[in-house]
Design a protein around this motif. Structure first.
Motif, mmCIF file in Angstrom:
data_model
loop_
_atom_site.group_PDB
_atom_site.id
_atom_site.type_symbol
_atom_site.label_atom_id
_atom_site.label_comp_id
_atom_site.label_asym_id
_atom_site.label_seq_id
_atom_site.Cartn_x
_atom_site.Cartn_y
_atom_site.Cartn_z
ATOM 1 N N TRP A 7 0.821 -1.218 0.000
ATOM 2 C CA TRP A 7 0.000 0.000 0.000
ATOM 3 C C TRP A 7 0.851 1.263 0.000
ATOM 4 N N ALA A 8 2.000 1.200 0.641
ATOM 5 C CA ALA A 8 2.911 2.356 0.592
ATOM 6 C C ALA A 8 3.299 2.619 -0.863
ATOM 7 N N LEU A 9 3.599 1.551 -1.594
ATOM 8 C CA LEU A 9 3.969 1.701 -3.011
ATOM 9 C C LEU A 9 2.787 2.195 -3.835
ATOM 10 N N ARG A 23 2.319 10.322 -6.562
ATOM 11 C CA ARG A 23 3.598 10.912 -6.972
ATOM 12 C C ARG A 23 4.414 11.411 -5.774
ATOM 13 N N VAL A 24 4.388 10.607 -4.737
ATOM 14 C CA VAL A 24 5.036 10.984 -3.479
ATOM 15 C C VAL A 24 6.544 11.185 -3.643
ATOM 16 N N THR A 25 7.195 10.280 -4.355
ATOM 17 C CA THR A 25 8.662 10.412 -4.460
ATOM 18 C C THR A 25 9.044 11.599 -5.356
ATOM 19 N N ALA A 69 4.514 2.417 -11.915
ATOM 20 C CA ALA A 69 4.768 1.155 -11.207
ATOM 21 C C ALA A 69 5.360 1.445 -9.839
ATOM 22 N N GLY A 70 5.072 0.538 -8.911
ATOM 23 C CA GLY A 70 5.682 0.574 -7.584
ATOM 24 C C GLY A 70 6.341 -0.778 -7.375
ATOM 25 N N LEU A 71 7.662 -0.768 -7.281
ATOM 26 C CA LEU A 71 8.397 -2.043 -7.269
ATOM 27 C C LEU A 71 9.242 -2.179 -6.014
ATOM 28 N N ASP A 72 9.165 -3.356 -5.411
ATOM 29 C CA ASP A 72 10.022 -3.655 -4.256
ATOM 30 C C ASP A 72 11.021 -4.753 -4.608
ATOM 31 N N THR A 122 10.751 2.910 -6.636
ATOM 32 C CA THR A 122 11.583 1.713 -6.424
ATOM 33 C C THR A 122 12.023 1.628 -4.967
ATOM 34 N N LEU A 123 11.811 0.483 -4.366
ATOM 35 C CA LEU A 123 12.285 0.229 -3.000
ATOM 36 C C LEU A 123 13.228 -0.970 -3.027
ATOM 37 N N PRO A 124 14.120 -1.064 -2.044
ATOM 38 C CA PRO A 124 15.109 -2.154 -2.042
ATOM 39 C C PRO A 124 14.643 -3.408 -1.300
#
Ligand code: DGY
Length: 319
Positions: free
Chosen positions: A110-112, A119-121, A259-262, A282-284
């Protein structure tokens, strides 16, 4: 009595390491970084058990060099890093850590979703770089979330937890899964649909399938051709479920909006094209990364190892 010999492939959170050291003798001191293949082989050589993470590929060759090994406790719910057939053939039990990471992973999904939609980032960067000159009526317009349609691919524990959170946003939930899963709220039913229907109708498409031969590149060129140009793809499952090159091509061609990718096909490397696209968050690989969750994951690994070594029934047996 001598403590059982256990290899821990990477340094886990402190309370877990303390529990491990209390019960077991470590065949090697773990490091925070992933072990080399040589180190893995050395750690396994005399080990009765291994507690390993998703960055270690445990294959047939390594298992051949581990004659005393009774159990592989994977510090993850996914177990695509382990050759299950090879383990089974050698009578080695494999365990994982389901349930305890469901909420953390659903929360991060949900964060992603929210970050990519709103457009948070991009906004964060604008402020942090000092480029923001003040409120504007047309600045960084994002996608609606409330009242939209969420499509969940793979309705296991994490998929269901992601779907449950959609209630608060008044969303319609579609899902594609082998099994049918009723919504916990009969007034807000989840609709089981084909993958094609989901891809055509969902505003947000969230992936929650394990990585198998069938799901590798499940989301590729064909899938992108069906999505709405306004759709946003979320992946907190495993990177290779998405064909990253096809994703970059589809985003560049505006076949989907973002896209929101982890997770990534070849972690920690990312397709260079993803880094150039502001609409990709993108998250790690942080899905399960809360202290409480990592403690619970580690505790499950310890319990699973202990159960196997004691000859007791195992909580989270994969094979
Ligand atoms: C899992 O459990 O499979 C996660 O990816 C680890 O954080």
């Amino acid at each position: 009595m001598a403590k059982p010999s256990v290899y821990v492939s990477r340094l886990l959170v402190a309370p877990v390491m303390a529990a491990i050291r209390e019960r077991f003798h470590l065949t090697l001191e773990p490091d925070i970084a992933p072990p080399s293949r040589e180190t893995l082989a050395q750690g396994l050589r005399n080990a009765q058990a291994i507690i390993t993470t998703l960055t270690e590929q445990i294959d047939e060759t390594l298992l051949r060099g581990a004659p005393r090994l009774q159990v592989i406790a994977n510090h993850a719910v996914g177990h695509n890093n382990i050759d299950l057939q090879a383990a089974k053939a050698r009578g080695v039990i494999v365990t994982n850590t389901p349930d305890v990471l469901t909420d953390a992973t659903a929360d991060l999904t949900w964060a992603l979703l929210l970050a990519a939609a709103r457009r948070v980032t991009e906004g964060h960067r604008l402020v942090q770089t000092g480029a923001w000159t003040g409120w504007e009526p047309t600045q960084l317009l994002g996608a609606e979330v409330s009242g939209q349609t969420l499509g969940v691919i793979g309705m296991g524990r994490i998929g269901q937890a992601v779907a449950r959170r959609a209630v608060g946003f008044g969303m319609t939930v579609l899902y594609a899964s082998h099994k049918s899963v009723p919504s916990p709220d009969p007034t807000k039913p989840w609709q089981q649909v084909t993958l094609e229907t989901l891809l055509r109708q969902a505003d947000f498409i969230s992936l929650h399938v394990p990585l198998t031969a069938d799901t590798r590149h499940l989301i590729g060129e064909q899938a992108f051709s069906l999505m709405r140009p306004t759709a946003i793809l979320l992946n907190t499952s495993r990177g290779p479920v998405v064909d990253e090159a096809a994703l970059v091509a589809a985003l560049n061609a505006a076949r989907l909006a973002g896209a929101g990718l982890d997770v990534y096909e070849d972690e920690p490397l990312l397709h260079q094209g993803l880094l150039a696209l502001p609409q990709v968050v993108t998250l790690p690989h942080l899905g399960s990364a809360t202290l409480g969750t990592r403690v619970r994951m580690g505790q499950l690994c310890v319990e699973n190892v202990q159960a196997v070594l004691d000859g007791r029934p195992v909580l989270n047996r994969v094979i």
